[in-house]
Design a protein around this motif. Structure first.
Motif, PDB file in Angstrom:
ATOM      1  N   PRO A   1     -14.594  -5.240  -3.947  1.00 49.71           N
ATOM      2  CA  PRO A   1     -15.883  -4.613  -4.026  1.00 49.71           C
ATOM      3  C   PRO A   1     -16.019  -5.784  -5.205  1.00 49.71           C
ATOM      4  O   PRO A   1     -15.537  -5.920  -6.492  1.00 49.71           O
ATOM      5  N   ASP A   2     -17.555  -6.020  -5.510  1.00 48.16           N
ATOM      6  CA  ASP A   2     -17.567  -6.778  -6.452  1.00 48.16           C
ATOM      7  C   ASP A   2     -17.966  -6.166  -8.019  1.00 48.16           C
ATOM      8  O   ASP A   2     -18.910  -6.447  -8.978  1.00 48.16           O
ATOM      9  N   TYR A   3     -17.956  -4.672  -8.142  1.00 49.71           N
ATOM     10  CA  TYR A   3     -18.182  -4.591  -9.123  1.00 49.71           C
ATOM     11  C   TYR A   3     -16.988  -4.031  -9.716  1.00 49.71           C
ATOM     12  O   TYR A   3     -16.779  -3.733 -11.435  1.00 49.71           O
ATOM     13  N   VAL A   4     -16.175  -4.771  -9.629  1.00 50.27           N
ATOM     14  CA  VAL A   4     -14.734  -4.090 -10.789  1.00 50.27           C
ATOM     15  C   VAL A   4     -13.997  -4.900 -11.781  1.00 50.27           C
ATOM     16  O   VAL A   4     -15.120  -6.666 -11.432  1.00 50.27           O
ATOM     17  N   ASP A   5     -13.991  -5.075 -13.288  1.00 53.06           N
ATOM     18  CA  ASP A   5     -13.884  -5.484 -13.955  1.00 53.06           C
ATOM     19  C   ASP A   5     -12.303  -6.287 -14.319  1.00 53.06           C
ATOM     20  O   ASP A   5     -12.382  -7.451 -14.758  1.00 53.06           O
ATOM     21  N   ASP A   6     -11.778  -5.563 -13.315  1.00 56.76           N
ATOM     22  CA  ASP A   6     -10.474  -6.418 -13.430  1.00 56.76           C
ATOM     23  C   ASP A   6      -9.399  -6.271 -12.074  1.00 56.76           C
ATOM     24  O   ASP A   6      -9.604  -4.902 -11.875  1.00 56.76           O
ATOM     25  N   TYR A   7      -8.734  -6.706 -11.645  1.00 59.97           N
ATOM     26  CA  TYR A   7      -7.509  -6.746 -10.631  1.00 59.97           C
ATOM     27  C   TYR A   7      -5.893  -6.712 -10.721  1.00 59.97           C
ATOM     28  O   TYR A   7      -5.696  -7.562 -11.555  1.00 59.97           O
ATOM     29  N   ILE A   8      -5.457  -5.751 -10.987  1.00 60.32           N
ATOM     30  CA  ILE A   8      -4.123  -5.745 -10.834  1.00 60.32           C
ATOM     31  C   ILE A   8      -2.970  -5.482  -9.713  1.00 60.32           C
ATOM     32  O   ILE A   8      -3.327  -5.084  -9.116  1.00 60.32           O
ATOM     33  N   ALA A   9      -1.913  -6.009 -10.363  1.00 61.41           N
ATOM     34  CA  ALA A   9      -0.613  -5.698  -9.367  1.00 61.41           C
ATOM     35  C   ALA A   9       0.053  -4.843 -10.178  1.00 61.41           C
ATOM     36  O   ALA A   9       0.620  -5.046 -10.663  1.00 61.41           O
ATOM     37  N   VAL A  10       0.872  -3.243  -9.633  1.00 62.26           N
ATOM     38  CA  VAL A  10       1.788  -2.667  -9.849  1.00 62.26           C
ATOM     39  C   VAL A  10       2.886  -2.931  -9.715  1.00 62.26           C
ATOM     40  O   VAL A  10       4.090  -1.995 -10.009  1.00 62.26           O
ATOM     41  N   SER A  11       3.304  -3.611  -8.471  1.00 65.43           N
ATOM     42  CA  SER A  11       4.104  -3.967  -8.080  1.00 65.43           C
ATOM     43  C   SER A  11       5.038  -4.889  -7.476  1.00 65.43           C
ATOM     44  O   SER A  11       3.801  -5.733  -7.051  1.00 65.43           O
ATOM     45  N   GLY A  12       5.545  -5.946  -7.136  1.00 63.86           N
ATOM     46  CA  GLY A  12       5.772  -7.119  -6.455  1.00 63.86           C
ATOM     47  C   GLY A  12       6.300  -6.494  -5.163  1.00 63.86           C
ATOM     48  O   GLY A  12       6.451  -7.729  -4.423  1.00 63.86           O
ATOM     49  N   TYR A  13       6.219  -5.490  -4.201  1.00 66.22           N
ATOM     50  CA  TYR A  13       6.082  -5.419  -3.049  1.00 66.22           C
ATOM     51  C   TYR A  13       4.913  -4.435  -3.100  1.00 66.22           C
ATOM     52  O   TYR A  13       3.991  -3.284  -3.247  1.00 66.22           O
ATOM     53  N   PRO A  14       4.792  -4.602  -1.475  1.00 71.04           N
ATOM     54  CA  PRO A  14       3.143  -4.142  -1.173  1.00 71.04           C
ATOM     55  C   PRO A  14       3.860  -2.489  -1.193  1.00 71.04           C
ATOM     56  O   PRO A  14       4.789  -2.477  -0.672  1.00 71.04           O
ATOM     57  N   LEU A  15       2.750  -1.732  -1.474  1.00 67.94           N
ATOM     58  CA  LEU A  15       3.106  -0.764  -1.638  1.00 67.94           C
ATOM     59  C   LEU A  15       1.746   0.552  -0.575  1.00 67.94           C
ATOM     60  O   LEU A  15       0.410  -0.083  -0.884  1.00 67.94           O
ATOM     61  N   SER A  16       2.224   2.103  -0.444  1.00 64.03           N
ATOM     62  CA  SER A  16       0.926   2.824  -0.202  1.00 64.03           C
ATOM     63  C   SER A  16      -0.199   2.764  -0.615  1.00 64.03           C
ATOM     64  O   SER A  16       0.309   3.167  -2.144  1.00 64.03           O
ATOM     65  N   ALA A  17      -1.115   3.594  -0.156  1.00 65.97           N
ATOM     66  CA  ALA A  17      -2.504   3.552  -0.922  1.00 65.97           C
ATOM     67  C   ALA A  17      -1.488   4.715  -2.539  1.00 65.97           C
ATOM     68  O   ALA A  17      -1.698   5.532  -3.345  1.00 65.97           O
TER      69      ALA A  17
END
Length: 288
Positions: free
Chosen positions: A254-270
């Motif tokens: 989405p174009d309205y997001v200020d920052d993108y982060i990852a909380v784990s080195g593995y793909p996680l469920s929502a």
């Protein structure tokens, strides 16, 4: 000649008791000769019922469902900062399967989806269901710090979910509610006029606080953070908006997001990502 007529009359009266309502049965008792005309009487009464329905739904196309109760109100004052969740790209699509409209999912409609050249793996409304349960059941919400929840479908339909709603635990019941929501545009609390779920106009940014910080979660982000340390960098007076993907594959952009982060080195469920966010915010605000 008398006996066959009596047997025939009993059968007719038995059927009408099963088929017609109480008012029509009273009319049959007053005049048995009008038994065959009760179908016309029923058709004449239906317009009166249709005229009464709009009076009950003056606020718009809404539907009251049993089993959608209100949770105890713990909402904090508007001036106190809180958290807003946005579930992007949720797979909530309705289609006519056979003679009825249904919420499509990969388990029940795999054959139908493949017949229409669609990938069944992309139709996962259970992801949004699990994510919403995690949000609404969290101590963060029970403490009144959850400001709002928004769900945007793959087709771009924007849905507002009130923090006080108690969603059904079973997926089948949840599917029925979403089906009626997308058809009626809103669902009220049982026995009340308060709308707990409703379809609203895009864009979602018009409903967000002006000073809020919008954070998107994506496994593909190069910014890997510890959630507790990350939220600790913000002031206690800042409203935080977390954008989480509610789809089986892909990423949100989405174009309205200020920052993108990852909380784990593995793909996680929502649902698990939301759990990590809630726990970090509960620790930040000392919610037990």
């Amino acid at each position: 000649m008398v006996r066959p007529y009596a047997v025939k009359g009993k059968k007719k009266r038995k059927k009408t008791e099963e088929r017609y309502d109480k008012e029509e049965e009273e009319e049959e008792e007053e005049n048995h000769d009008q038994e065959l005309d009760t179908v016309q009487t029923k058709e004449e009464e239906e317009p009166d019922q249709e005229e009464k329905e709009p009076e009950e739904e003056k606020d718009g196309d809404s539907v009251e469902l049993e089993g959608i109760p209100l949770a105890p109100s713990t909402q904090k004052p508007k001036d106190q900062p809180g958290v807003i969740f946005i579930l992007e790209k949720a797979s909530l699509e309705v289609a006519k399967v056979g003679k009825t409209y249904q919420l499509l999912n990969s388990d029940d409609h795999a054959h139908f989806l493949m017949k229409n050249n669609k990938n069944p793996g992309d139709y996962r409304p259970d992801i949004a269901h699990q994510a919403l349960l995690m949000i609404l059941d969290s101590p963060l919400n029970k403490a009144g710090r959850l400001r709002a929840v928004y769900v945007r479908t793959e087709k771009g339909v924007l849905i507002e979910v009130k923090p006080v709603v108690r969603l059904p635990r079973t997926f089948k019941r949840f599917s029925g509610i979403i089906l009626q929501l997308l058809q009626k545009l809103s669902i009220n609390a049982a026995g009340k006029r308060e709308k707990l779920l409703r379809v609203i106009k895009n864009p979602v940014t018009q409903y967000l606080p002006v000073d809020s910080r919008k954070i998107g979660l994506s496994y593909s982000s190069d910014k890997l953070v510890k959630m507790h340390d990350y939220v600790g960098t913000f002031s206690n007076e800042t409203n935080l908006v977390f954008v989480v993907g509610a789809m089986a594959h892909g990423k949100i952009e989405p174009d309205y997001v200020d920052d993108y982060i990852a909380v784990s080195g593995y793909p996680l469920s929502a649902a698990y990502c939301i759990t990590m966010i809630c726990q970090a915010m509960e620790r930040k605000w000392n919610i037990l």
